[in-house]
Design a protein around this motif. Structure first.
Motif, short mmCIF file in Angstrom:
data_model
loop_
_atom_site.label_atom_id
_atom_site.label_comp_id
_atom_site.label_asym_id
_atom_site.label_seq_id
_atom_site.Cartn_x
_atom_site.Cartn_y
_atom_site.Cartn_z
N ALA A 267 0.83 -1.21 0.00
CA ALA A 267 0.00 0.00 0.00
C ALA A 267 0.86 1.25 0.00
O ALA A 267 0.53 2.25 -0.66
CB ALA A 267 -0.93 -0.01 1.20
N SER A 268 1.98 1.24 0.74
CA SER A 268 2.87 2.40 0.76
C SER A 268 3.45 2.66 -0.62
O SER A 268 3.59 3.82 -1.04
CB SER A 268 3.99 2.18 1.77
N THR A 269 3.83 1.61 -1.31
CA THR A 269 4.40 1.76 -2.66
C THR A 269 3.38 2.34 -3.62
O THR A 269 3.70 3.22 -4.44
CB THR A 269 4.90 0.41 -3.17
N ILE A 270 2.14 1.86 -3.55
CA ILE A 270 1.10 2.42 -4.41
C ILE A 270 0.87 3.89 -4.08
O ILE A 270 0.67 4.72 -4.98
CB ILE A 270 -0.20 1.61 -4.24
N GLY A 271 0.92 4.23 -2.80
CA GLY A 271 0.81 5.63 -2.41
C GLY A 271 1.97 6.48 -2.90
O GLY A 271 1.82 7.69 -3.12
N ASP A 272 3.13 5.86 -3.10
CA ASP A 272 4.30 6.58 -3.61
C ASP A 272 4.14 7.00 -5.07
O ASP A 272 4.68 8.02 -5.49
CB ASP A 272 5.56 5.72 -3.49
N ILE A 273 3.43 6.19 -5.86
CA ILE A 273 3.42 6.42 -7.31
C ILE A 273 2.12 7.02 -7.82
O ILE A 273 2.06 7.44 -8.99
CB ILE A 273 3.71 5.11 -8.08
N PHE A 274 1.09 7.10 -6.96
CA PHE A 274 -0.18 7.69 -7.39
C PHE A 274 -0.53 8.86 -6.48
O PHE A 274 -0.43 8.75 -5.25
CB PHE A 274 -1.31 6.66 -7.36
N SER A 275 -0.95 9.96 -7.07
CA SER A 275 -1.36 11.13 -6.30
C SER A 275 -2.69 10.86 -5.62
O SER A 275 -3.36 9.86 -5.90
CB SER A 275 -1.47 12.36 -7.21
N ALA A 276 -3.09 11.77 -4.75
CA ALA A 276 -4.31 11.57 -3.97
C ALA A 276 -5.53 11.43 -4.87
O ALA A 276 -6.46 10.68 -4.56
CB ALA A 276 -4.51 12.75 -3.02
N LYS A 277 -5.54 12.10 -6.00
CA LYS A 277 -6.70 12.07 -6.89
C LYS A 277 -6.92 10.69 -7.48
O LYS A 277 -8.06 10.27 -7.70
CB LYS A 277 -6.51 13.11 -8.01
N HIS A 278 -5.84 9.96 -7.76
CA HIS A 278 -5.94 8.65 -8.41
C HIS A 278 -5.67 7.49 -7.46
O HIS A 278 -5.74 6.34 -7.87
CB HIS A 278 -4.95 8.58 -9.57
N ARG A 279 -5.37 7.79 -6.21
CA ARG A 279 -4.90 6.76 -5.29
C ARG A 279 -6.00 5.76 -4.92
O ARG A 279 -5.74 4.57 -4.75
CB ARG A 279 -4.34 7.41 -4.03
N GLY A 280 -7.24 6.25 -4.77
CA GLY A 280 -8.32 5.36 -4.36
C GLY A 280 -8.54 4.21 -5.32
O GLY A 280 -8.66 3.06 -4.92
N ARG A 281 -8.57 4.54 -6.62
CA ARG A 281 -8.77 3.49 -7.62
C ARG A 281 -7.56 2.57 -7.69
O ARG A 281 -7.70 1.36 -7.89
CB ARG A 281 -9.03 4.14 -8.98
N ALA A 282 -6.37 3.12 -7.51
CA ALA A 282 -5.15 2.31 -7.58
C ALA A 282 -5.05 1.37 -6.39
O ALA A 282 -4.43 0.29 -6.49
CB ALA A 282 -3.92 3.22 -7.65
N MET A 283 -5.64 1.74 -5.26
CA MET A 283 -5.59 0.91 -4.06
C MET A 283 -6.56 -0.26 -4.10
O MET A 283 -6.43 -1.21 -3.32
CB MET A 283 -5.89 1.76 -2.83
N ALA A 284 -7.55 -0.20 -4.98
CA ALA A 284 -8.59 -1.24 -5.00
C ALA A 284 -8.03 -2.65 -5.17
O ALA A 284 -8.43 -3.57 -4.45
CB ALA A 284 -9.61 -0.92 -6.08
N PRO A 285 -7.08 -2.88 -6.11
CA PRO A 285 -6.53 -4.25 -6.23
C PRO A 285 -5.83 -4.73 -4.97
O PRO A 285 -5.84 -5.92 -4.67
CB PRO A 285 -5.55 -4.13 -7.40
N PHE A 286 -5.22 -3.80 -4.22
CA PHE A 286 -4.56 -4.21 -2.98
C PHE A 286 -5.57 -4.76 -1.99
O PHE A 286 -5.33 -5.81 -1.36
CB PHE A 286 -3.82 -3.01 -2.37
N GLY A 287 -6.70 -4.09 -1.84
CA GLY A 287 -7.73 -4.60 -0.94
C GLY A 287 -8.25 -5.94 -1.39
O GLY A 287 -8.54 -6.82 -0.56
N LEU A 288 -8.36 -6.13 -2.71
CA LEU A 288 -8.83 -7.42 -3.22
C LEU A 288 -7.86 -8.54 -2.87
O LEU A 288 -8.28 -9.64 -2.50
CB LEU A 288 -8.99 -7.34 -4.74
N THR A 289 -6.56 -8.27 -2.99
CA THR A 289 -5.57 -9.31 -2.70
C THR A 289 -5.53 -9.66 -1.22
O THR A 289 -5.40 -10.83 -0.85
CB THR A 289 -4.17 -8.87 -3.17
N VAL A 290 -5.64 -8.64 -0.36
CA VAL A 290 -5.57 -8.89 1.08
C VAL A 290 -6.81 -9.65 1.57
O VAL A 290 -6.71 -10.58 2.38
CB VAL A 290 -5.41 -7.57 1.85
N CYS A 291 -7.98 -9.26 1.06
CA CYS A 291 -9.21 -9.94 1.49
C CYS A 291 -9.49 -11.19 0.68
O CYS A 291 -10.08 -12.15 1.19
CB CYS A 291 -10.40 -8.98 1.37
N GLY A 292 -9.07 -11.20 -0.59
CA GLY A 292 -9.37 -12.33 -1.46
C GLY A 292 -8.48 -13.53 -1.23
O GLY A 292 -8.93 -14.68 -1.38
N GLY A 293 -7.22 -13.30 -0.86
CA GLY A 293 -6.29 -14.41 -0.63
C GLY A 293 -6.78 -15.38 0.42
O GLY A 293 -6.82 -16.60 0.19
#
Length: 605
Positions: A267-293
């Motif tokens: 999540a920190s790495t995704i926050g490093d490469i995406f600004s606040a405007k685009h971060r929410g959508r970019a974080m969605a796959p991370f939540g899927l992997t943590v909950c889906g695994g």
């Protein structure tokens, strides 16, 4: 008699010479040492002459002088050159002169060094101007070195790698839970002892971030990803080939300890490469992997353990094979994203191109002792957890929902294999319904992200508005509580209610899982932008402790309390936590303004 210093008059080179001379003359008792007077006055004359030469040089004499800020104005008397009338000791006077020449405030850490080391070969110390003139920073919002400005292909590549890492680790936590029967037969142990193998793995998630997160803020993300992924791979192989129970347990813990880096660094790495405007959508796959695994793990593990030609060890081999592919991918393709370290790379390039070795970044000037690293970095996640109310409550809420994922590893088989008499492997298929709920939550989060972007655009700023991440979490809290009551009450009456009814109820559980977990992560990343890794480590500690402890009492709770009443207890706790996002939505800005970690981000915005 000493005359008071008139600060309104500009110091001339002659004054500087007199100041330097008076500093060397004055000792702690006011009497100079005759044996050292000639050398001391020579050193003072040399320093004063170099100061005079610098102040009269054409290169700097016409430079515009920037006005001091309020903070600098307050520090000015403290940084000023000490006069002889103050009767400072020689050491204090030398420090005062050093602050003027070098502009450094941390000279006190070297107070145990009696003499300044020489450069060697009888060379004199060169005089350098303000170090901020050589400080490397990003060149505005369009600097190509800034990770925000990387091309979309490079960002997608980094996102896929880190999300794959988090998926491997979360999958491995639940994958091995289906090996309990094999462990019980081979090592002649009970069910609770076999469950410890899963709990130790998840508890490793709790302790690992305390090390990996601070290290990433010192050395960068890639420098931590590499050893952590290598350790995850090696310990997974060790579990698969273990000859005794002790090896299984220890290696499961250290496999989770190394894999825990993914829970904070992805999540920190995704926050490093995406600004606040685009971060929410970019974080969605991370939540899927943590909950889906953890939801897919029991399905794969159940059919693997059921296959007599494979057995329980192959559940560890799957993790080891994925870890091997992960390590190679990180080694070959993952680029550094942590902004201070990226600036260090930029400074290194400029130094090599220009030959000016004074050029540097702030990260390169860090000089910390082991005790300072321990206090400032390794203790920071725990300190933030217990001093930041936002972090504490969100950690409890997201930790409770995450812990229920591992508690469902026991509840789902009890309902479908126990009550409805499904066979192993088939009894784990209802996890797909929870995963469908997670997929529905992704759609909801996508729609709320569109809303968030509109709000950001309306404010005409790129700065984050953390509270606007929370409306989706409000919906998730209600859905999660409804799903728990629905699943547990309908699943406890197999002779009266069809198995599809509790299966549908579990969809609402899955929907609530991600719509609570993901907005909480986004809110924390936006709020603690300068301390993302440490803040996420705080949440991961609580989340992993609950995830590791819940399986230990899950079977006893659902067996002795019965599924419906155990579900009622959990549902009531979920109801009590529903107000959390509402409180922060209306009062979060005021709480953040009083935070010592979030306030710095607010000022920067």
């Amino acid at each position: 008699m000493d005359q008071p210093h008139d600060s309104s008059k500009e110091a001339s080179p002659g004054d500087i010479r007199d100041d330097a001379t008076s500093i060397v003359r004055d000792s702690s008792d006011g009497r100079p040492d005759p044996s050292e007077s000639e050398t001391s006055f020579g050193a003072a004359d040399d320093a004063a002459s170099r100061l005079s030469h610098f102040s009269e040089s054409d290169e700097y004499s016409n430079r515009d002088v920037k006005p001091l800020t309020d903070t600098q104005e307050e520090d000015k008397p403290r940084e000023g050159l000490a006069r002889s009338g103050s009767r400072l000791s020689v050491v204090d006077s030398a420090r005062s002169l050093s602050r003027i020449i070098t502009g450094r405030e941390d000279i006190n850490k070297y107070s145990n060094i009696k003499e300044v080391p020489s450069l060697g070969t009888d060379r004199q110390f060169p005089f350098t101007p303000d170090e901020s003139e050589f400080l490397v920073e990003f060149d505005g919002e369009d600097d190509p070195f800034h990770p925000y400005n990387w091309n979309i292909g490079r960002k997608i590549c980094v996102s896929i790698i880190v999300n794959f890492y988090s998926f491997c680790n979360s999958l491995g936590s639940a994958l091995f839970s289906e090996s309990n029967e094999g462990l019980m037969q081979e090592f002649e142990i009970g069910n609770v002892v076999a469950t410890i193998a899963t709990s130790l793995y998840v508890l490793g998630f709790a302790l690992g971030p305390m090390i990996w997160a601070p290290m990433s803020e010192l050395f960068g993300r890639r420098a931590v990803f590499l050893p952590a992924s290598f350790g995850f791979m090696c310990f997974s192989y060790a579990v698969a080939t273990a000859k005794d129970l002790q090896t299984v347990m220890l290696c499961r813990f250290f496999s989770g300890f190394c894999g825990g880096s993914a829970m904070v660094l992805s999540a920190s790495t995704i926050g490093d490469i995406f600004s606040a405007k685009h971060r929410g959508r970019a974080m969605a796959p991370f939540g899927l992997t943590v909950c889906g695994g953890p939801l897919l793990g029991p399905i794969i593990g159940g059919f693997t353990a059921k296959n007599s030609s494979l057995g329980w060890r192959w559940n560890a081999y799957w993790s080891a094979f994925l870890g091997s592919a992960l390590f190679v991918t990180i080694f070959l393709f993952l680029k550094e994203t942590f902004h201070p370290v990226v600036l260090s790379r930029k400074a290194d390039i400029i130094r090599k191109k220009t030959g000016n070795w004074a050029i540097h970044s702030k990260q390169e000037t860090l000089s910390l002792t082991l005790s300072e690293i321990g206090v400032k970095y390794f203790a920071r996640p725990l300190f933030m957890l217990f001093t930041e109310p936002i972090l504490f409550l969100l950690a409890i809420y997201s930790g409770f929902t995450y812990g229920l994922i591992y508690l469902l590893l026991t509840a789902v088989p009890l309902v479908f294999s126990g009550n409805y008499k499904f066979s192993q492997g088939v009894g784990e298929l209802p996890y797909i319904a929870i995963f469908i709920g997670v997929g529905c939550a992704s759609i909801i989060l996508f729609l709320f992200d569109i809303r968030y972007k509109r709000i950001i655009s309306a404010t005409r700023t790129q700065n984050a508005i953390p509270e606007e991440r929370l409306p989706a979490m409000m919906i998730g809290g209600i859905s999660f509580a409804i799903g728990l009551f629905w699943f547990c009450w309908t699943g406890d009456f197999p002779h009266k209610i069809h198995w599809m009814v509790p299966t549908v109820g579990s969809v609402f559980v899955g929907l609530g899982l991600l719509t609570i977990f993901q907005p909480a992560i986004n809110y924390v990343v936006d709020t603690y932008a300068g301390f993302t890794a440490s803040a996420l480590a705080s949440m991961t500690i609580v989340r992993s402790i609950l995830g590791g402890v819940f399986p230990l009492f899950a079977r006893q709770m659902f067996t002795h309390m019965h599924i419906k009443w155990a579900g009622t207890l959990l549902g009531c706790i979920a109801l009590l936590l529903i107000p959390v996002p509402f409180i922060f939505y209306f009062y979060g800005a005021g709480i953040r303004s009083r935070s010592q970690f979030a306030a710095a981000h607010l000022k920067k915005d």
